[in-house]
Design a protein around this motif. Sequence first.
Motif, PDB file in Angstrom:
ATOM      1  N   ARG A 294       0.792  -1.262   0.128  1.00  0.00           N
ATOM      2  CA  ARG A 294      -0.064  -0.122  -0.097  1.00  0.00           C
ATOM      3  C   ARG A 294       0.892   1.212  -0.056  1.00  0.00           C
ATOM      4  O   ARG A 294       0.530   2.173  -0.592  1.00  0.00           O
ATOM      5  CB  ARG A 294      -0.993  -0.003   1.276  1.00  0.00           C
ATOM      6  CG  ARG A 294      -1.830  -0.840   1.055  1.00  0.00           C
ATOM      7  CD  ARG A 294      -2.853  -1.100   1.995  1.00  0.00           C
ATOM      8  NE  ARG A 294      -4.081  -2.182   1.704  1.00  0.00           N
ATOM      9  CZ  ARG A 294      -4.975  -2.614   2.602  1.00  0.00           C
ATOM     10  NH1 ARG A 294      -4.807  -2.412   3.859  1.00  0.00           N
ATOM     11  NH2 ARG A 294      -5.795  -3.753   2.378  1.00  0.00           N
ATOM     12  N   SER A 295       2.091   1.215   0.671  1.00  0.00           N
ATOM     13  CA  SER A 295       2.994   2.251   0.587  1.00  0.00           C
ATOM     14  C   SER A 295       3.399   2.522  -0.731  1.00  0.00           C
ATOM     15  O   SER A 295       3.554   3.664  -1.132  1.00  0.00           O
ATOM     16  CB  SER A 295       4.016   2.084   1.718  1.00  0.00           C
ATOM     17  OG  SER A 295       4.844   3.116   1.571  1.00  0.00           O
ATOM     18  N   GLN A 296       3.861   1.478  -1.465  1.00  0.00           N
ATOM     19  CA  GLN A 296       4.401   1.522  -2.890  1.00  0.00           C
ATOM     20  C   GLN A 296       3.495   1.937  -3.711  1.00  0.00           C
ATOM     21  O   GLN A 296       3.880   3.037  -4.568  1.00  0.00           O
ATOM     22  CB  GLN A 296       4.936   0.333  -3.332  1.00  0.00           C
ATOM     23  CG  GLN A 296       6.356  -0.203  -2.432  1.00  0.00           C
ATOM     24  CD  GLN A 296       6.602  -1.348  -2.904  1.00  0.00           C
ATOM     25  OE1 GLN A 296       6.361  -2.157  -3.905  1.00  0.00           O
ATOM     26  NE2 GLN A 296       7.864  -2.040  -2.281  1.00  0.00           N
ATOM     27  N   ILE A 297       2.295   1.700  -3.463  1.00  0.00           N
ATOM     28  CA  ILE A 297       0.805   2.214  -4.373  1.00  0.00           C
ATOM     29  C   ILE A 297       0.912   3.503  -4.186  1.00  0.00           C
ATOM     30  O   ILE A 297       0.617   4.379  -5.061  1.00  0.00           O
ATOM     31  CB  ILE A 297      -0.197   1.229  -4.142  1.00  0.00           C
ATOM     32  CG1 ILE A 297      -0.066  -0.030  -4.880  1.00  0.00           C
ATOM     33  CG2 ILE A 297      -1.502   1.973  -4.698  1.00  0.00           C
ATOM     34  CD1 ILE A 297      -1.079  -1.003  -4.260  1.00  0.00           C
ATOM     35  N   ALA A 298       0.983   4.128  -2.943  1.00  0.00           N
ATOM     36  CA  ALA A 298       0.881   5.623  -2.595  1.00  0.00           C
ATOM     37  C   ALA A 298       2.018   6.208  -3.361  1.00  0.00           C
ATOM     38  O   ALA A 298       1.637   7.290  -3.863  1.00  0.00           O
ATOM     39  CB  ALA A 298       0.650   5.958  -1.180  1.00  0.00           C
ATOM     40  N   GLU A 299       3.102   5.561  -3.176  1.00  0.00           N
ATOM     41  CA  GLU A 299       4.062   6.423  -3.536  1.00  0.00           C
ATOM     42  C   GLU A 299       4.132   6.558  -5.256  1.00  0.00           C
ATOM     43  O   GLU A 299       4.521   7.547  -5.615  1.00  0.00           O
ATOM     44  CB  GLU A 299       5.482   5.729  -3.341  1.00  0.00           C
ATOM     45  CG  GLU A 299       6.923   6.445  -3.683  1.00  0.00           C
ATOM     46  CD  GLU A 299       8.241   5.483  -3.501  1.00  0.00           C
ATOM     47  OE1 GLU A 299       9.138   5.639  -4.474  1.00  0.00           O
ATOM     48  OE2 GLU A 299       7.931   4.887  -2.548  1.00  0.00           O
ATOM     49  N   LEU A 300       3.699   5.335  -6.101  1.00  0.00           N
ATOM     50  CA  LEU A 300       3.348   5.522  -7.263  1.00  0.00           C
ATOM     51  C   LEU A 300       2.806   6.252  -7.751  1.00  0.00           C
ATOM     52  O   LEU A 300       2.648   6.970  -8.669  1.00  0.00           O
ATOM     53  CB  LEU A 300       3.451   3.896  -7.885  1.00  0.00           C
ATOM     54  CG  LEU A 300       4.466   3.105  -7.640  1.00  0.00           C
ATOM     55  CD1 LEU A 300       3.976   1.698  -8.001  1.00  0.00           C
ATOM     56  CD2 LEU A 300       5.589   3.260  -8.783  1.00  0.00           C
ATOM     57  N   ARG A 301       1.384   6.242  -6.844  1.00  0.00           N
ATOM     58  CA  ARG A 301       0.224   7.245  -7.512  1.00  0.00           C
ATOM     59  C   ARG A 301       0.746   8.897  -7.408  1.00  0.00           C
ATOM     60  O   ARG A 301       0.479   9.802  -8.170  1.00  0.00           O
ATOM     61  CB  ARG A 301      -0.920   7.061  -6.428  1.00  0.00           C
ATOM     62  CG  ARG A 301      -1.810   5.858  -6.800  1.00  0.00           C
ATOM     63  CD  ARG A 301      -2.979   5.875  -5.924  1.00  0.00           C
ATOM     64  NE  ARG A 301      -3.827   4.769  -6.410  1.00  0.00           N
ATOM     65  CZ  ARG A 301      -4.504   3.832  -5.525  1.00  0.00           C
ATOM     66  NH1 ARG A 301      -4.594   4.251  -4.268  1.00  0.00           N
ATOM     67  NH2 ARG A 301      -5.130   2.940  -6.105  1.00  0.00           N
ATOM     68  N   GLU A 302       1.575   8.949  -6.272  1.00  0.00           N
ATOM     69  CA  GLU A 302       2.237  10.373  -6.083  1.00  0.00           C
ATOM     70  C   GLU A 302       3.289  10.688  -7.252  1.00  0.00           C
ATOM     71  O   GLU A 302       2.928  11.880  -7.928  1.00  0.00           O
ATOM     72  CB  GLU A 302       2.976  10.535  -4.785  1.00  0.00           C
ATOM     73  CG  GLU A 302       3.496  11.906  -4.571  1.00  0.00           C
ATOM     74  CD  GLU A 302       4.078  11.952  -3.234  1.00  0.00           C
ATOM     75  OE1 GLU A 302       5.129  13.026  -3.145  1.00  0.00           O
ATOM     76  OE2 GLU A 302       3.867  11.105  -2.305  1.00  0.00           O
ATOM     77  N   ARG A 303       4.008   9.661  -7.598  1.00  0.00           N
ATOM     78  CA  ARG A 303       4.938  10.022  -8.940  1.00  0.00           C
ATOM     79  C   ARG A 303       4.041  10.145 -10.211  1.00  0.00           C
ATOM     80  O   ARG A 303       4.406  10.953 -11.079  1.00  0.00           O
ATOM     81  CB  ARG A 303       5.683   8.870  -9.113  1.00  0.00           C
ATOM     82  CG  ARG A 303       6.818   8.502  -7.720  1.00  0.00           C
ATOM     83  CD  ARG A 303       7.596   7.653  -7.887  1.00  0.00           C
ATOM     84  NE  ARG A 303       8.174   7.251  -9.062  1.00  0.00           N
ATOM     85  CZ  ARG A 303       9.007   6.017  -9.276  1.00  0.00           C
ATOM     86  NH1 ARG A 303       8.953   5.146  -8.493  1.00  0.00           N
ATOM     87  NH2 ARG A 303       9.617   6.067 -10.528  1.00  0.00           N
ATOM     88  N   LEU A 304       2.962   9.372 -10.170  1.00  0.00           N
ATOM     89  CA  LEU A 304       2.092   9.343 -11.448  1.00  0.00           C
ATOM     90  C   LEU A 304       1.394  10.785 -11.483  1.00  0.00           C
ATOM     91  O   LEU A 304       1.260  11.251 -12.491  1.00  0.00           O
ATOM     92  CB  LEU A 304       1.041   8.343 -11.478  1.00  0.00           C
ATOM     93  CG  LEU A 304      -0.020   8.094 -12.579  1.00  0.00           C
ATOM     94  CD1 LEU A 304       0.973   8.107 -13.834  1.00  0.00           C
ATOM     95  CD2 LEU A 304      -0.785   6.942 -12.389  1.00  0.00           C
TER      96      LEU A 304
END
Length: 117
Positions: A54-64
């Motif tokens: 979930r942390s990685q998904i949040a980070e990827l969403r932020e980068r996206l």
Amino acid sequence: MTVQTTIDVFASALFEQVAGLQALDKTLAPIVAAHGVAAETTLSAANLLVVELRSQIAELRERLAIAQEDLIEMARDAGVMQGAIAALNTQVLDLQAERDAWQAQASCLSARVRLAG
């Protein structure tokens, strides 16, 4: 490779990573929920994995989101540049027409000078 192509590749990779992590999160979430407190020691690693995912998904969403903002800004800049290019092309056409008129006038005057001389 153009800047637009590079950004498209980057955004596509981010979309794929988010989708992969979301699929894994969806797969693990029912397992974690089904075992609950009964298998707390076994699930602690799974819980950590889910939290990490979930942390990685949040980070990827932020980068996206950042990449999308950059794309929007680039599109705005491209629009401004296209307008400037169109204005310059119009100016070039006007200057070419003016040049052609001056050349025609110079030819007429040159022909008059030859006739008079």
